[in-house]
Design an enzyme around this catalytic site. Structure first.
Site, PDB file in Angstrom:
ATOM      1  N   HIS A  20       0.829  -1.208   0.000  1.00 59.33           N
ATOM      2  CA  HIS A  20       0.000   0.000   0.000  1.00 59.33           C
ATOM      3  C   HIS A  20       0.863   1.257   0.000  1.00 59.33           C
ATOM      4  O   HIS A  20       0.529   2.254  -0.636  1.00 59.33           O
ATOM      5  CB  HIS A  20      -0.919   0.016   1.225  1.00 59.33           C
ATOM      6  CG  HIS A  20      -2.022  -0.981   1.147  1.00 59.33           C
ATOM      7  ND1 HIS A  20      -3.353  -0.626   1.100  1.00 59.33           N
ATOM      8  CD2 HIS A  20      -2.003  -2.332   1.103  1.00 59.33           C
ATOM      9  CE1 HIS A  20      -4.105  -1.716   1.021  1.00 59.33           C
ATOM     10  NE2 HIS A  20      -3.302  -2.765   1.036  1.00 59.33           N
ATOM     11  N   ASP A 124      -5.564   6.157   1.729  1.00 61.09           N
ATOM     12  CA  ASP A 124      -5.851   4.759   1.425  1.00 61.09           C
ATOM     13  C   ASP A 124      -7.329   4.457   1.717  1.00 61.09           C
ATOM     14  O   ASP A 124      -7.905   4.982   2.673  1.00 61.09           O
ATOM     15  CB  ASP A 124      -4.951   3.868   2.303  1.00 61.09           C
ATOM     16  CG  ASP A 124      -4.975   2.423   1.852  1.00 61.09           C
ATOM     17  OD1 ASP A 124      -4.058   2.046   1.094  1.00 61.09           O
ATOM     18  OD2 ASP A 124      -5.896   1.679   2.243  1.00 61.09           O
TER      19      ASP A 124
END
Ligand code: UDP
Length: 492
Positions: A20, A124
């Site tokens: 990520h 995110d």
């Protein structure tokens, strides 16, 4: 609209797992390269992984910096320096990291983000609470999903319609409803939290609810790759969406950027390149299962036998147990395996972390055995390399369908079971399957040549997408214009 030289501030909040962090940092840098003033909120040991690239951009004149917050690891009983989900493999330690971030989230929400005075928050998907932060501050939130629009759409359809409930067994095929292509899968390939509702299902629903209230989504993909699914996504989720990738191609252009990206590798780039230079074009298979997968010894043994028996040159990245997470575990490599491949100069084993971009882009690398993590997949695509697909968990089985059936740049190894990495594997993929998959991909049959050609063409399209006037570059230019207009409207 605001004049181009008016400051436009973007505050970036990654989720701290390698898969990520890496793409969102590349995205943050890309926004800075397009004139934004970027602040990345991070913790000290996570910053170590990417600070060099930020410093280089800053020195080059881009307005980008990190804002370090203290990680409350001690408060939840974590050893110093453990601040990233990829550092650990046990569920117990991952839960502690989660707890520590819950403590931190409050501070980031109430104090840190407001102090950065953002005009936009880029965060995110998992930081669903930042939708509320953005609403409170009156600025747009852009969601970053570490996926592609096809896998996202397939996952969304399964979550909504549960087609797996219509089949009688784990291995009977069903069609995923409502997609632009006919995609068939089995129940065994679905995430366990879709089949059996649990706390993780509820968490995903919260993420999605917040996503729908966000300004839009950006993904590390490009229109020529899954534009059909980008349009589909806009219809099913009802928010704006942009493909701005492959982001790595856009920002990691030189050797330093490519070799230093992500964690520090324990192999010298020069040594690695020397080995690759000594091999014929397209003769080396790169084998990597991303930053999280740690196969048990019996599976490792099958991979080793499959590779050795295939006779193909290879580089294999092996991740043993994470630091502070049980230490040196049995790897399961067959006796004498490393010595034999070394003596025959057949292969390289890299432990923990490899400079993946350098390997993939090298002309001697002719194929990629991948777990279908989206970053790895799009890096393989960017390098124009065909793939043997071996999905393991997350959204990887959907991405396999994108690679092998929609884009036809890969061939499946034949993995059938989604694996929750904390439990025992339901299948061991045999050495025969490994050998068959890699032998086919690296071979010279008409079908293999066609796959290689399509991969090269897609690689060329990926490179065009991020160049001036390319689809992703244009998307970013117009997105920045749009965000500036939103800011201006807010101030008018
Ligand atoms: N990566 C790398 N070297 C390694 C392992 C991984 O550079 O030895 C990078 C890889 O290039 C990719 C990311 O780590 O950018 C892994 O992300 P992906 O989505 O492929 O898989 P995940 O780790 O999330 O399962």
């Amino acid at each position: 609209m605001l004049p181009e030289n008016t400051e436009f501030r973007i505050t970036v909040l990654p989720l701290f797992a390698s898969g990520h962090v890496i793409p969102i940092i590349d995205m943050a840098r890309l926004f800075a390269h397009h004139g934004a003033t970027v602040t990345i909120i991070t913790t000290e040991s996570n910053a170590c992984v990417f600070q060099n690239s930020i410093d280089r951009d800053f020195e080059a004149g881009f307005k980008i910096q990190t804002h370090i917050v203290t990680f409350p690891g001690a408060e939840v009983g974590l050893a110093p320096g453990i601040e990233n989900y990829s550092d650990v493999s046990s569920r117990h330690l991952q839960a502690k990291i989660y707890q520590a971030f819950l403590i931190l989230d409050k501070l980031i929400d109430q104090e840190i983000i407001p102090a950065t005075q953002p005009d936009c928050i880029l965060s995110d998907l998992s930081h669903s609470w930042t939708t509320d932060t953005a609403e409170r501050l009156g600025v747009p939130r852009l969601v970053v999903s570490v996926s592609n629009f096809m896998a996202y759409s397939a996952e969304h359809s399964v979550m909504q319609h549960h087609p797996e409930q219509k089949v009688a067994s784990d291995t009977e095929a069903f069609e995923i409803p409502g997609l632009p292509h006919r995609i068939q899968m089995t129940k065994s390939q679905q995430p366990e939290f879709f089949i059996q509702r649990n706390a993780f299902t509820a968490m995903l629903e919260r993420y999605k609810e917040a996503e729908r209230r966000s300004y839009g989504t950006v993904m590390n993909t490009f229109y020529e790759l899954d534009g059909v699914y980008l349009e589909h996504y806009k219809k099913i989720i009802g928010i704006k969406a942009w493909g701005i990738g492959p982001v790595s191609l856009a920002v990691n252009k030189d050797m330093k950027g490519k070799s230093e990206r992500g964690n520090k590798s324990n192999v010298e780039s020069e040594e690695l390149l020397e080995w690759l230079n000594s091999k014929e074009p397209n003769s080396v298979l790169y084998v990597s299962f991303g930053s999280m997968v740690r196969f048990p010894p019996p599976q490792m043994a099958e991979i080793a036998h499959g590779l050795e028996d295939s006779g193909i040159n290879f580089i294999w990245v092996i991740r043993n147990k994470g630091k502070n997470d049980g230490g040196e575990e049995e790897e399961g490599l067959p006796e004498g395996f490393e010595e034999r491949i070394k003596n025959k100069n057949r292969g390289l084993i890299i432990r923990i972390w490899a400079p993946q971009l350098l390997i993939l882009e090298h002309p001697s690398t002719g194929g990629f055995l991948t777990h279908c993590g989206w970053n790895s997949s799009i890096e393989g695509i960017s390098a124009g390399k065909p793939m043997v697909t071996w999905p393991v968990s997350s959204e990887q089985f959907y991405t396999e369908k994108l690679l092998t059936e929609v884009l036809q740049v890969g061939v499946p190894v034949g993995a059938q079971w989604w694996w929750n990495m904390n439990e025992e594997m339901k299948e061991i993929v045999s050495r025969e399957k490994v050998g068959k998959g890699v032998g086919f991909l690296m071979g010279a049959t008409k079908e293999a040549v066609a796959i290689r050609k399509r991969a090269e063409q897609l690689g060329a399209a990926a490179n065009r997408a991020v160049q001036s006037g390319g689809s992703s570059e244009q998307n970013l230019v117009s997105l920045m214009k749009e965000l500036r207009a939103v800011k201006f409207k807010g101030k008018a």
